[in-house]
Every structure is written in structure tokens, then in C-alpha cells.
Design a protein around this motif. Structure first.
Motif, PDB file in Angstrom:
ATOM      1  N   PHE A  29      61.656  42.855  44.860  1.00 55.06           N
ATOM      2  CA  PHE A  29      60.235  42.681  45.533  1.00 55.06           C
ATOM      3  C   PHE A  29      59.672  43.296  46.734  1.00 55.06           C
ATOM      4  O   PHE A  29      58.622  43.757  46.804  1.00 55.06           O
ATOM      5  CB  PHE A  29      60.233  40.666  45.698  1.00 55.06           C
ATOM      6  N   SER A  30      60.805  43.383  47.561  1.00 53.17           N
ATOM      7  CA  SER A  30      60.468  43.939  48.668  1.00 53.17           C
ATOM      8  C   SER A  30      59.777  45.161  48.735  1.00 53.17           C
ATOM      9  O   SER A  30      59.203  45.678  49.834  1.00 53.17           O
ATOM     10  CB  SER A  30      61.512  43.583  50.003  1.00 53.17           C
ATOM     11  N   THR A  31      60.148  46.057  47.874  1.00 51.19           N
ATOM     12  CA  THR A  31      59.556  47.468  47.441  1.00 51.19           C
ATOM     13  C   THR A  31      58.105  47.497  46.963  1.00 51.19           C
ATOM     14  O   THR A  31      57.760  48.591  46.577  1.00 51.19           O
ATOM     15  CB  THR A  31      60.606  48.164  46.528  1.00 51.19           C
ATOM     16  N   TYR A  32      57.792  46.206  46.419  1.00 49.95           N
ATOM     17  CA  TYR A  32      56.584  46.404  45.471  1.00 49.95           C
ATOM     18  C   TYR A  32      55.196  46.344  46.391  1.00 49.95           C
ATOM     19  O   TYR A  32      55.316  45.412  47.203  1.00 49.95           O
ATOM     20  CB  TYR A  32      56.670  45.281  44.359  1.00 49.95           C
ATOM     21  N   THR A  33      54.177  46.999  46.126  1.00 55.30           N
ATOM     22  CA  THR A  33      52.787  46.630  46.495  1.00 55.30           C
ATOM     23  C   THR A  33      52.489  45.447  45.365  1.00 55.30           C
ATOM     24  O   THR A  33      52.490  45.341  44.364  1.00 55.30           O
ATOM     25  CB  THR A  33      51.958  47.671  46.282  1.00 55.30           C
ATOM     26  N   MET A  34      52.045  44.354  46.132  1.00 54.70           N
ATOM     27  CA  MET A  34      51.458  43.122  45.496  1.00 54.70           C
ATOM     28  C   MET A  34      50.006  42.901  45.787  1.00 54.70           C
ATOM     29  O   MET A  34      49.169  43.478  46.547  1.00 54.70           O
ATOM     30  CB  MET A  34      52.298  41.986  45.964  1.00 54.70           C
ATOM     31  N   ALA A  35      49.543  42.407  44.530  1.00 54.24           N
ATOM     32  CA  ALA A  35      47.829  42.186  44.675  1.00 54.24           C
ATOM     33  C   ALA A  35      47.628  40.729  43.938  1.00 54.24           C
ATOM     34  O   ALA A  35      48.457  40.330  43.100  1.00 54.24           O
ATOM     35  CB  ALA A  35      47.059  43.316  43.958  1.00 54.24           C
ATOM     36  N   TRP A  36      46.297  40.498  44.229  1.00 56.45           N
ATOM     37  CA  TRP A  36      45.536  39.539  43.590  1.00 56.45           C
ATOM     38  C   TRP A  36      44.417  39.896  42.939  1.00 56.45           C
ATOM     39  O   TRP A  36      43.687  40.668  43.924  1.00 56.45           O
ATOM     40  CB  TRP A  36      45.270  38.063  44.422  1.00 56.45           C
ATOM     41  N   PHE A  37      44.593  39.600  41.476  1.00 52.72           N
ATOM     42  CA  PHE A  37      43.093  40.019  41.179  1.00 52.72           C
ATOM     43  C   PHE A  37      42.629  38.471  40.580  1.00 52.72           C
ATOM     44  O   PHE A  37      43.144  37.466  40.366  1.00 52.72           O
ATOM     45  CB  PHE A  37      43.533  40.975  39.664  1.00 52.72           C
ATOM     46  N   ARG A  38      41.325  38.565  40.225  1.00 54.19           N
ATOM     47  CA  ARG A  38      40.514  37.475  39.523  1.00 54.19           C
ATOM     48  C   ARG A  38      39.472  37.800  38.447  1.00 54.19           C
ATOM     49  O   ARG A  38      39.201  39.083  38.566  1.00 54.19           O
ATOM     50  CB  ARG A  38      40.018  36.790  40.538  1.00 54.19           C
ATOM     51  N   VAL A  50      45.103  43.261  48.385  1.00 52.52           N
ATOM     52  CA  VAL A  50      46.412  43.986  48.037  1.00 52.52           C
ATOM     53  C   VAL A  50      47.234  43.885  49.424  1.00 52.52           C
ATOM     54  O   VAL A  50      46.806  43.842  50.547  1.00 52.52           O
ATOM     55  CB  VAL A  50      46.070  45.298  47.958  1.00 52.52           C
ATOM     56  N   ILE A  51      48.542  43.579  49.325  1.00 53.57           N
ATOM     57  CA  ILE A  51      49.605  43.557  50.328  1.00 53.57           C
ATOM     58  C   ILE A  51      50.861  44.736  50.051  1.00 53.57           C
ATOM     59  O   ILE A  51      51.288  44.537  49.120  1.00 53.57           O
ATOM     60  CB  ILE A  51      49.842  42.254  51.001  1.00 53.57           C
ATOM     61  N   THR A  52      50.812  45.753  50.782  1.00 55.70           N
ATOM     62  CA  THR A  52      52.018  46.769  50.444  1.00 55.70           C
ATOM     63  C   THR A  52      53.193  46.173  51.004  1.00 55.70           C
ATOM     64  O   THR A  52      53.194  45.073  51.525  1.00 55.70           O
ATOM     65  CB  THR A  52      51.234  47.898  51.387  1.00 55.70           C
ATOM     66  N   ARG A  53      54.135  47.090  50.647  1.00 54.12           N
ATOM     67  CA  ARG A  53      55.532  46.386  50.884  1.00 54.12           C
ATOM     68  C   ARG A  53      55.917  46.678  52.604  1.00 54.12           C
ATOM     69  O   ARG A  53      56.527  45.901  52.925  1.00 54.12           O
ATOM     70  CB  ARG A  53      56.466  47.396  50.286  1.00 54.12           C
ATOM     71  N   ASN A  54      54.927  47.040  53.275  1.00 53.62           N
ATOM     72  CA  ASN A  54      55.103  47.275  54.740  1.00 53.62           C
ATOM     73  C   ASN A  54      54.033  46.183  55.401  1.00 53.62           C
ATOM     74  O   ASN A  54      54.116  45.959  56.407  1.00 53.62           O
ATOM     75  CB  ASN A  54      54.889  48.509  55.321  1.00 53.62           C
ATOM     76  N   GLY A  55      53.409  45.391  54.518  1.00 52.96           N
ATOM     77  CA  GLY A  55      52.478  44.681  55.187  1.00 52.96           C
ATOM     78  C   GLY A  55      51.158  44.912  55.612  1.00 52.96           C
ATOM     79  O   GLY A  55      50.378  44.253  56.008  1.00 52.96           O
ATOM     80  N   GLY A  56      50.912  46.161  54.989  1.00 55.38           N
ATOM     81  CA  GLY A  56      49.266  46.474  54.958  1.00 55.38           C
ATOM     82  C   GLY A  56      48.544  45.656  54.101  1.00 55.38           C
ATOM     83  O   GLY A  56      48.786  45.377  53.091  1.00 55.38           O
ATOM     84  N   ARG A  57      47.246  45.543  54.450  1.00 51.84           N
ATOM     85  CA  ARG A  57      46.289  44.527  53.797  1.00 51.84           C
ATOM     86  C   ARG A  57      45.094  45.511  53.375  1.00 51.84           C
ATOM     87  O   ARG A  57      44.390  45.877  54.156  1.00 51.84           O
ATOM     88  CB  ARG A  57      46.091  43.266  54.448  1.00 51.84           C
ATOM     89  N   ILE A  58      44.655  45.229  52.106  1.00 58.86           N
ATOM     90  CA  ILE A  58      43.278  45.685  51.596  1.00 58.86           C
ATOM     91  C   ILE A  58      42.763  44.642  51.093  1.00 58.86           C
ATOM     92  O   ILE A  58      43.172  43.716  50.338  1.00 58.86           O
ATOM     93  CB  ILE A  58      43.388  46.711  50.746  1.00 58.86           C
ATOM     94  N   TYR A  59      41.461  44.363  51.672  1.00 58.45           N
ATOM     95  CA  TYR A  59      40.512  43.133  50.769  1.00 58.45           C
ATOM     96  C   TYR A  59      39.429  43.947  50.074  1.00 58.45           C
ATOM     97  O   TYR A  59      38.908  45.048  50.665  1.00 58.45           O
ATOM     98  CB  TYR A  59      40.110  42.527  51.761  1.00 58.45           C
ATOM     99  N   SER A  60      38.725  43.356  49.252  1.00 58.76           N
ATOM    100  CA  SER A  60      37.926  43.812  48.173  1.00 58.76           C
ATOM    101  C   SER A  60      36.532  44.090  48.918  1.00 58.76           C
ATOM    102  O   SER A  60      36.063  44.959  48.981  1.00 58.76           O
ATOM    103  CB  SER A  60      37.583  43.215  47.008  1.00 58.76           C
ATOM    104  N   THR A  61      36.163  43.116  49.792  1.00 59.63           N
ATOM    105  CA  THR A  61      34.823  43.037  50.445  1.00 59.63           C
ATOM    106  C   THR A  61      35.129  42.291  51.813  1.00 59.63           C
ATOM    107  O   THR A  61      36.038  41.615  51.993  1.00 59.63           O
ATOM    108  CB  THR A  61      33.987  42.228  49.452  1.00 59.63           C
ATOM    109  N   ASP A  62      34.237  42.639  52.655  1.00 57.31           N
ATOM    110  CA  ASP A  62      34.084  41.921  54.094  1.00 57.31           C
ATOM    111  C   ASP A  62      33.953  40.681  53.879  1.00 57.31           C
ATOM    112  O   ASP A  62      34.466  39.654  54.837  1.00 57.31           O
ATOM    113  CB  ASP A  62      33.168  42.457  54.944  1.00 57.31           C
TER     114      ASP A  62
END
Length: 125
Positions: A29-38, A50-62
């Protein structure tokens, strides 16, 4: 084979909150990028966060960024999506997804290798 199991969905009133969880098994698990879709009825599946394996976050919109928080607990093989100020437009089936560690895009459905079965979130107005 990686398995992902979501929980925490359900029916909530507008303005309320939910916390989705997704537990992974069968992989690192710790090596995966994880995401939530809908996916809302009649619409394409879209990424939410999205949250990367290093904890970086990406959100679809503000707007999503202001209301939702994605996090992970590598010790528990779990990724979370905290959702606040929910409204009817958030009604959808929410999916957890995992992507093995490699360069490239990470915001489209085809970028992910493993998927959960999905969980319904319904926001009543």
C-alpha cells in the motif's frame, strides 16, 4: 492481486459530513498512489482527489479542495476522504482506486490499476 474495500457511505442531509474509508489488501500500500473517484447517474467517472505515496494531494477543483480532505494511513493500509458541506451535486457512487508507482498522469480512470466496488453517497436536500 490488490483488493480495495470502501466503507462509510450512506444518506446524509445537505450541509452534513461523511468520512469514506478504503482498506487495501494484497499489495504494498505504501508505494501506491491512491485516489477517490465518483460517478453520478448518467455521467462519466471523474476523479475527486489523489494522494501520492509521499502524501502529496491533488484535488479536482477548488470547490472540492475547500470541502474535502484526502488522507492516508500507511500503517493501516487505508485511505480516507473526509467530505464536509455536502450538497446534492455530491450524490454519486464513490470509488477508491490504486495506482502502482510509476511516472505519468494520475487523474483519469485509465491511469489506475485497481478499483474498489464503489459505495453510494446520497445527499438529500
Amino acid at each position: 492481486q490488490v483488493q480495495l474495500v470502501e466503507s462509510g457511505g450512506g444518506l446524509v442531509q445537505a450541509g452534513g459530513s461523511l468520512r469514506l474509508s478504503c482498506v487495501a489488501s494484497g499489495g504494498t500500500f505504501s508505494t501506491y498512489t491512491m485516489a477517490w473517484f465518483r460517478q453520478a447517474p448518467g455521467k462519466e467517472r471523474e476523479y475527486v482527489a489523489v494522494i501520492t505515496r509521499n502524501g502529496g494531494r491533488i484535488y479536482s477543483t477548488d470547490v472540492v479542495k475547500d470541502r474535502f480532505t484526502v488522507s492516508r494511513d500507511n500503517a493501516k493500509n487505508t485511505v480516507f476522504l473526509e467530505m464536509n458541506s455536502l450538497n446534492a451535486e455530491d450524490t454519486a457512487v464513490y470509488y477508491c482506486a490504486a495506482r502502482t508507482n510509476r511516472p505519468g498522469r494520475q487523474v483519469l480512470r485509465e491511469d489506475y490499476d485497481y478499483w474498489g466496488q464503489g459505495i453510494q453517497v446520497t445527499v438529500s436536500s
